[in-house]
Design a protein around this motif. Structure first.
Motif, short mmCIF file in Angstrom:
data_model
loop_
_atom_site.label_atom_id
_atom_site.label_comp_id
_atom_site.label_asym_id
_atom_site.label_seq_id
_atom_site.Cartn_x
_atom_site.Cartn_y
_atom_site.Cartn_z
N GLU A 1 0.83 -1.20 0.00
CA GLU A 1 0.00 0.00 0.00
C GLU A 1 0.87 1.26 0.00
O GLU A 1 1.82 1.38 0.76
CB GLU A 1 -0.90 0.01 1.23
N GLY A 2 0.57 2.18 -0.92
CA GLY A 2 1.25 3.46 -0.99
C GLY A 2 2.55 3.46 -1.77
O GLY A 2 3.17 4.51 -1.93
N LEU A 3 2.97 2.30 -2.27
CA LEU A 3 4.27 2.22 -2.96
C LEU A 3 4.15 1.91 -4.45
O LEU A 3 5.17 1.74 -5.13
CB LEU A 3 5.16 1.16 -2.29
N LEU A 4 2.95 1.86 -4.98
CA LEU A 4 2.77 1.45 -6.38
C LEU A 4 3.49 2.39 -7.35
O LEU A 4 4.24 1.93 -8.21
CB LEU A 4 1.28 1.37 -6.72
N ASP A 5 3.30 3.68 -7.21
CA ASP A 5 3.94 4.61 -8.13
C ASP A 5 5.46 4.59 -8.01
O ASP A 5 6.17 4.66 -9.01
CB ASP A 5 3.41 6.03 -7.93
N GLU A 6 5.97 4.47 -6.79
CA GLU A 6 7.42 4.38 -6.60
C GLU A 6 7.96 3.10 -7.23
O GLU A 6 9.01 3.12 -7.88
CB GLU A 6 7.76 4.43 -5.11
N TRP A 7 7.24 1.98 -7.04
CA TRP A 7 7.66 0.72 -7.65
C TRP A 7 7.71 0.85 -9.17
O TRP A 7 8.69 0.46 -9.81
CB TRP A 7 6.75 -0.44 -7.25
N TRP A 9 10.94 0.35 -11.50
CA TRP A 9 10.90 -0.71 -12.51
C TRP A 9 11.25 -0.12 -13.88
O TRP A 9 12.10 -0.64 -14.58
CB TRP A 9 9.51 -1.36 -12.52
N ARG A 10 10.58 0.97 -14.23
CA ARG A 10 10.79 1.62 -15.54
C ARG A 10 12.21 2.15 -15.69
O ARG A 10 12.84 1.96 -16.73
CB ARG A 10 9.77 2.74 -15.70
N ASP A 11 12.72 2.81 -14.67
CA ASP A 11 14.00 3.51 -14.77
C ASP A 11 15.21 2.63 -14.53
O ASP A 11 16.30 2.93 -15.03
CB ASP A 11 14.04 4.69 -13.80
N GLU A 12 15.06 1.56 -13.75
CA GLU A 12 16.21 0.75 -13.37
C GLU A 12 16.15 -0.69 -13.91
O GLU A 12 17.12 -1.18 -14.47
CB GLU A 12 16.34 0.72 -11.84
N ILE A 13 15.02 -1.33 -13.72
CA ILE A 13 14.91 -2.74 -14.10
C ILE A 13 14.82 -2.91 -15.61
O ILE A 13 15.55 -3.72 -16.20
CB ILE A 13 13.70 -3.40 -13.39
N LEU A 29 17.97 -2.46 -4.80
CA LEU A 29 16.52 -2.57 -4.92
C LEU A 29 16.11 -3.98 -4.50
O LEU A 29 16.32 -4.95 -5.23
CB LEU A 29 16.09 -2.31 -6.37
N ASP A 30 15.54 -4.09 -3.31
CA ASP A 30 15.06 -5.37 -2.81
C ASP A 30 13.56 -5.44 -3.07
O ASP A 30 12.79 -4.64 -2.50
CB ASP A 30 15.35 -5.48 -1.31
N PRO A 31 13.12 -6.36 -3.92
CA PRO A 31 11.69 -6.46 -4.21
C PRO A 31 10.83 -6.61 -2.95
O PRO A 31 9.69 -6.13 -2.92
CB PRO A 31 11.58 -7.70 -5.09
N ASP A 32 11.36 -7.23 -1.91
CA ASP A 32 10.59 -7.40 -0.68
C ASP A 32 10.24 -6.08 -0.02
O ASP A 32 9.31 -6.01 0.78
CB ASP A 32 11.35 -8.29 0.31
#
Length: 100
Positions: free
Chosen positions: A14-20, A24-28, A81-84
């Motif tokens: 919750e609250g982290l969707l936009d940051e994720w 994802w877009r910029d690094e992964i 970046l730890d997915p957890d």
């Protein structure tokens, strides 16, 4: 080697969707592309706090071998970046295209 495509569905904290999505877009994504993966698309389901994407690989190695190379790479480790930290759960499914 055959082409392998995975449909990945992540439930994000919750609250982290936009940051994720931004990380994802910029690094992964750039590293995945550099290593020969293809990104078939990405979608956000805000109502369920989910992130869905398609990733494919067709090359000299199996998908699992190339994926292991991604995770072991210095570039991936440098992301810090730890997915957890972002994801509640993941569901990765190998899918095949169908004619319609």
């Amino acid at each position: 080697m055959p082409r392998t495509t995975q449909l990945r569905t992540y439930t994000v904290k919750e609250g982290l969707l936009d940051e994720w999505v931004a990380r994802w877009r910029d690094e992964i994504v750039p590293l995945r592309l550099e290593l020969g993966f293809e990104i078939g698309g990405a979608w956000v389901d805000r109502e369920r706090n989910r992130f869905v994407w398609l990733i494919a690989y067709e090359g000299p190695e199996l998908f699992a071998e190339r994926n292991a190379l991604y995770w072991a790479s210095a570039q991936r480790k440098a992301m810090d970046l730890d997915p957890d930290d972002y994801l509640v759960s993941t569901d990765d499914r190998t899918v095949e295209p169908q004619q319609f």
